[in-house]
Design an enzyme around this catalytic site. Sequence first.
Site, PDB file in Angstrom:
ATOM      1  N   LYS A   1      29.131  39.333  40.775  1.00 13.88           N
ATOM      2  CA  LYS A   1      29.575  40.214  42.093  1.00 13.88           C
ATOM      3  C   LYS A   1      28.781  40.063  43.046  1.00 13.88           C
ATOM      4  O   LYS A   1      29.257  40.246  44.169  1.00 13.88           O
ATOM      5  CB  LYS A   1      30.073  41.391  41.432  1.00 13.88           C
ATOM      6  CG  LYS A   1      30.926  41.618  40.259  1.00 13.88           C
ATOM      7  CD  LYS A   1      32.361  40.853  40.636  1.00 13.88           C
ATOM      8  CE  LYS A   1      33.235  41.167  39.623  1.00 13.88           C
ATOM      9  NZ  LYS A   1      34.416  40.214  39.520  1.00 13.88           N
TER      10      LYS A   1
ATOM     11  N   GLN B   1      49.176  33.158  43.515  1.00 20.72           N
ATOM     12  CA  GLN B   1      49.551  34.652  43.500  1.00 20.72           C
ATOM     13  C   GLN B   1      50.430  34.824  44.727  1.00 20.72           C
ATOM     14  O   GLN B   1      50.251  34.065  45.778  1.00 20.72           O
ATOM     15  CB  GLN B   1      48.217  35.499  43.456  1.00 20.72           C
ATOM     16  CG  GLN B   1      47.466  35.377  44.660  1.00 20.72           C
ATOM     17  CD  GLN B   1      46.007  36.087  44.875  1.00 20.72           C
ATOM     18  OE1 GLN B   1      44.917  35.724  44.607  1.00 20.72           O
ATOM     19  NE2 GLN B   1      46.281  37.193  44.579  1.00 20.72           N
TER      20      GLN B   1
ATOM     21  N   GLY C   1      46.762  42.881  44.192  1.00 19.29           N
ATOM     22  CA  GLY C   1      46.147  43.071  43.328  1.00 19.29           C
ATOM     23  C   GLY C   1      46.068  42.120  41.997  1.00 19.29           C
ATOM     24  O   GLY C   1      47.185  41.340  41.966  1.00 19.29           O
ATOM     25  N   HIS C   2      45.296  41.900  40.958  1.00 20.06           N
ATOM     26  CA  HIS C   2      45.521  41.040  40.034  1.00 20.06           C
ATOM     27  C   HIS C   2      46.697  41.232  39.013  1.00 20.06           C
ATOM     28  O   HIS C   2      47.029  40.548  38.294  1.00 20.06           O
ATOM     29  CB  HIS C   2      43.977  40.674  39.243  1.00 20.06           C
ATOM     30  CG  HIS C   2      43.374  41.870  38.861  1.00 20.06           C
ATOM     31  ND1 HIS C   2      43.726  42.738  38.005  1.00 20.06           N
ATOM     32  CD2 HIS C   2      41.849  42.191  39.201  1.00 20.06           C
ATOM     33  CE1 HIS C   2      42.676  43.649  37.859  1.00 20.06           C
ATOM     34  NE2 HIS C   2      41.723  43.384  38.465  1.00 20.06           N
TER      35      HIS C   2
ATOM     36  N   ASP D   1      34.939  34.175  37.563  1.00 22.18           N
ATOM     37  CA  ASP D   1      33.430  34.612  37.847  1.00 22.18           C
ATOM     38  C   ASP D   1      32.667  34.950  36.799  1.00 22.18           C
ATOM     39  O   ASP D   1      31.530  35.299  36.745  1.00 22.18           O
ATOM     40  CB  ASP D   1      33.182  35.159  39.087  1.00 22.18           C
ATOM     41  CG  ASP D   1      33.564  36.744  38.817  1.00 22.18           C
ATOM     42  OD1 ASP D   1      34.145  37.080  37.786  1.00 22.18           O
ATOM     43  OD2 ASP D   1      33.264  37.573  39.689  1.00 22.18           O
TER      44      ASP D   1
ATOM     45  N   LEU E   1      41.711  33.917  36.747  1.00 24.28           N
ATOM     46  CA  LEU E   1      41.973  34.326  37.847  1.00 24.28           C
ATOM     47  C   LEU E   1      41.075  33.764  39.178  1.00 24.28           C
ATOM     48  O   LEU E   1      39.729  33.953  38.939  1.00 24.28           O
ATOM     49  CB  LEU E   1      41.969  36.039  38.042  1.00 24.28           C
ATOM     50  CG  LEU E   1      42.526  36.800  37.081  1.00 24.28           C
ATOM     51  CD1 LEU E   1      42.523  38.290  37.346  1.00 24.28           C
ATOM     52  CD2 LEU E   1      44.227  36.283  37.172  1.00 24.28           C
ATOM     53  N   ASN E   2      41.500  33.298  40.036  1.00 23.36           N
ATOM     54  CA  ASN E   2      40.684  32.352  40.897  1.00 23.36           C
ATOM     55  C   ASN E   2      41.205  32.681  42.336  1.00 23.36           C
ATOM     56  O   ASN E   2      40.899  31.640  43.254  1.00 23.36           O
ATOM     57  CB  ASN E   2      40.694  30.892  40.442  1.00 23.36           C
ATOM     58  CG  ASN E   2      39.872  30.011  41.136  1.00 23.36           C
ATOM     59  OD1 ASN E   2      38.630  30.322  41.076  1.00 23.36           O
ATOM     60  ND2 ASN E   2      40.097  29.033  41.928  1.00 23.36           N
TER      61      ASN E   2
END
Length: 462
Positions: free
Chosen positions: A362, A156, A184-185, A215, A77-78
């Site tokens: 984060k 996305q 949202g993911h 991350d 997820l980027n």
Amino acid sequence: MSEAGLRQAQEKMRAAGAADVAITVFSHYYRLLESGQQGTIRESEIEPVGDLPHLEHLDTDAESMRAALAETVVIKLNGGLGTSMGVTGPKSALPVKDGLSFLDIIARQILSTRKEYDVPLPLVLMNSFRTKDESLAVLDQYDELPVDGLPLDFLQNMEPKLLADDLTPAEWEADPELAWCPPGHGDLFTALVASGTLDALREQGFRHAFISNADNLGATPDGRIAAWMAEHDVPFGMEVCRRTRSDRKGGHVAVRKSDGRLILRDSAQVHPDDVASFQNTKLHTTFNTNNLWIDLDRLAELMAGNDGILGLPIIVNRKTVDPADSSSPKVIQLETAMGTAIETFEGSQAVIVDRSRFKPVKTTNDLLVLRSDVYELDEAGDLTTTHEGDEPYVDLDPEFFKILADFEARFPAGPPSLVRADRLEVRGDVAFGKDVVVVGDVEVIAEPGQQRQIDDGTELRG
């Protein structure tokens, strides 16, 4: 609230070139919102999970791991920007260790695993339109990374933000992009279908996907979990860690009483009356790392059988259309979390993993620990800790350290040594010199209105 708002939103998405499946999924959640659903999961509806398998105890062998990884793709997820740290580009392009970015290290991890197991192991990013170009430019440095016939990324989806008072699509002339948001993911599943990536992977014989956040450099493709998924025909696997006090606000897995299925309850789904039980780490003992393993054939079956709607729980995210302007119109963002798909796959499982597989960045607090001597990076891109026990707790004054440029200005010679630290708390404006060493439990305080300078070679204790 009426069909007019939904129709306007659908027309806006269609005009922007959104895929039919993305519009169908958005419409599903719009109707849930309109019907009054808020996506809460009450404590009375769930019970704690029992014993779960541990990664270290999975019974696998080298050939099973190789065979399973040969059918595995890694998806990162980027879509995230480093906005919380004052960065406009993709967070994954930030230098995090030894001058290398997240993406550099991920590329090394993929190439190393390919060589170790002699498998193709494709890497595919789920980008947003804001992260695509810069991220692919980083990966362009690795000529051997692309796999023939497969894309290095897919995008996305985007959906309109909805005005909170009437659920019509928001508009914002000052910056029209701010009228749109990612769903949202949980959108990962829709985007895999809409982009054609799911079909492309399956056509080339890939059966499983390992999915994680870009991350989180601890999220490497582990052959033991891949073999366990294949051997036990697990349709959906979630890596979870033991919860500590610092994880009490993170989403946890539980068992739904009505059907006995594993579910994920995130903080956004907690009723105000259930906050205490949600944060009780002795009651709900594990949290979701967002490291997921999915059977691609089962995903395709579910998506095809439900018009692309997996039925993930709705998350109603209330914001202002311009997040930096609290006076701008109030809006609703309709979101889902990919981990909640655990309840949609019959036979889903969770596996306990060590904290070494969960190292998200984060904040600049996390970044300081990762850049310090607490972790070493080897040629394969693996991070190993040199610190005994839990990693040190770092809390930097957000007024002076939250923004990356401010943070780096106060560590001009690099991070202090934290390998013998338990805690570093900084209050006020403090600048650190070269070769500063933190030992034990340390609090550094600067006088208001003045910058305190920690001299080169200083050892801080207590």
